[in-house]
Motif scaffolding. Structure first.
Motif, PDB file in Angstrom:
ATOM      1  N   GLY A  17       0.810  -1.210   0.000  1.00  0.00           N
ATOM      2  CA  GLY A  17       0.000   0.000   0.000  1.00  0.00           C
ATOM      3  C   GLY A  17       0.841   1.256   0.000  1.00  0.00           C
ATOM      4  N   PHE A  18       1.792   1.326   0.918  1.00  0.00           N
ATOM      5  CA  PHE A  18       2.582   2.543   1.051  1.00  0.00           C
ATOM      6  C   PHE A  18       3.533   2.770  -0.121  1.00  0.00           C
ATOM      7  CE2 PHE A  18       2.192   2.454   5.982  1.00  0.00           C
ATOM      8  CZ  PHE A  18       0.880   2.898   5.868  1.00  0.00           C
ATOM      9  N   GLN A  19       3.996   1.692  -0.779  1.00  0.00           N
ATOM     10  CA  GLN A  19       4.950   1.889  -1.867  1.00  0.00           C
ATOM     11  C   GLN A  19       4.339   2.656  -3.045  1.00  0.00           C
ATOM     12  OE1 GLN A  19       6.246  -1.910  -3.381  1.00  0.00           O
ATOM     13  NE2 GLN A  19       4.494  -2.145  -4.730  1.00  0.00           N
ATOM     14  N   SER A  20       3.011   2.698  -3.112  1.00  0.00           N
ATOM     15  CA  SER A  20       2.348   3.394  -4.213  1.00  0.00           C
ATOM     16  C   SER A  20       2.055   4.854  -3.900  1.00  0.00           C
ATOM     17  CB  SER A  20       1.033   2.679  -4.554  1.00  0.00           C
ATOM     18  OG  SER A  20       0.119   2.766  -3.471  1.00  0.00           O
ATOM     19  N   ILE A  21       2.348   5.279  -2.666  1.00  0.00           N
ATOM     20  CA  ILE A  21       2.104   6.665  -2.255  1.00  0.00           C
ATOM     21  C   ILE A  21       3.290   7.535  -2.658  1.00  0.00           C
ATOM     22  CG2 ILE A  21       1.596   8.188  -0.315  1.00  0.00           C
ATOM     23  CD1 ILE A  21      -0.572   6.111  -0.738  1.00  0.00           C
ATOM     24  N   PRO A  22       3.076   8.565  -3.464  1.00  0.00           N
ATOM     25  CA  PRO A  22       4.208   9.402  -3.901  1.00  0.00           C
ATOM     26  C   PRO A  22       4.827  10.222  -2.769  1.00  0.00           C
ATOM     27  CG  PRO A  22       2.119  10.295  -4.686  1.00  0.00           C
ATOM     28  CD  PRO A  22       1.817   8.953  -4.115  1.00  0.00           C
TER      29      PRO A  22
END
Length: 313
Positions: A17-22
């Motif tokens: 989830g977090f890896q897709s947050i810029p």
């Protein structure tokens, strides 16, 4: 039909989830979410990935995050690793389990690992040898398992050959990932049934993305084919940075609610998951995608209207 009335859910938001947050999320904030998730009843949480900081800047603080997590007996912490350096960092950080990164197709593998699928799996040999001298358990994965954005359908024969290579390495715990949401229940069930029949001693799990709204239907199909281990992400956050148009994972609250409504125990406290999901939705509104956050649980009843309001004559 699966006779077991219980499944295991692994929370993957802190990694997938977090890896897709810029926007870079502070390590303290990530750890705070993980600590809340630990109290939800998960037996396993995928907390981060020990990749090169330039590859996924969001996860460059993997070791720091682990130092801030309140470990709890019975809850295993899992991480994704791409190479030997990543494995060493994971071992030093006290990770319980690592998952290897492998693509089902050469096209996706070249984009993801700069190598063909079988070149990449050959490169796992020193990792497996290194892990054998540590307490870390090694599992495998097959990304774009049910459809590649570059090559289309993945033949079941390809899965069999990949799984044989994993077997040669002594790895019998495999995650089948619908990375770009190209699976459908018929396709998924057929592949899972063949793999479970061919490799009865393996433990297969499903990592489903809801790109085209098929994730829960695919989860049920997987369960009917004998799968009892599923990944999901609170608030539906997620998406592979190496696959075009790859939207979020199936939301944990949707997966848990759906199976519990069917009388299948997850061991997860749904209300606590919803508390975390609501925090994530407030913090990352654009990235969140969850039916239960929108509509609520089936058990959330409302006061019935006293009567119909007449409009007009």
């Amino acid at each position: 039909m699966n006779s077991l009335k219980e499944i295991t859910v692994t929370e993957v938001c802190p990694r997938d989830g977090f890896q897709s947050i810029p926007e870079i999320i502070p390590a303290e904030e990530k750890a705070a979410y993980i600590n809340r998730m630990i109290e939800c009843g998960f037996k396993q949480i995928e907390v981060t990935s020990f990749v090169h900081p330039k590859a996924v800047p969001q996860l460059k603080d993997a070791s720091e995050v682990l130092q801030l997590v309140n470990r709890k007996p019975g809850v295993k912490l899992r991480a994704l690793i791409p190479n030997l350096r990543g494995l060493d960092r994971a071992i030093d950080a006290g990770i319980d389990k690592v998952k290897l990164m492998l693509s089902a197709t050469d096209s996706h593998s070249r984009h993801n690992a700069n190598a063909t699928t079988f070149e990449a799996i050959k490169g796992f040999e020193p990792l497996v040898q290194r892990a054998a001298d540590s307490p870390v358990h090694v599992g495998g994965s097959i990304s774009v398992a049910f459809g590649c954005p570059y090559e289309g359908d993945v033949p079941v024969e390809r899965h069999i050959e990949i799984t044989k290579r994993y077997e040669q390495l002594g790895i019998t715990d495999i995650s089948l990932a619908d990375t770009t949401g190209m699976a459908n229940p018929v396709k998924l069930k057929r592949i899972v049934e063949v793999l479970k029949e061919t490799f009865p001693h393996f433990r297969f799990s499903l990592h489903l993305h809801n790109t085209r709204g098929m994730a829960f239907a695919n989860a049920v199909a997987g369960y009917e084919a004998g799968i009892v281990d599923f990944d999901s992400s609170a608030a539906g956050l997620g998406g592979c940075p190496y696959a075009p148009n790859a939207s979020g994972n199936i939301a944990t609250e949707d997966l848990v609610h759906g199976f519990e409504e069917m009388g299948i125990n997850t061991g997860i406290n749904l209300d606590r998951v919803l508390e975390v999901a609501k925090l994530l939705q407030q913090r990352f509104p654009v990235q969140s995608d969850s039916f239960i956050l929108k509509a609520g649980k089936c058990s959330d009843l409302h006061i019935a209207p006293s009567g119909q309001v007449k409009i007009g004559d």
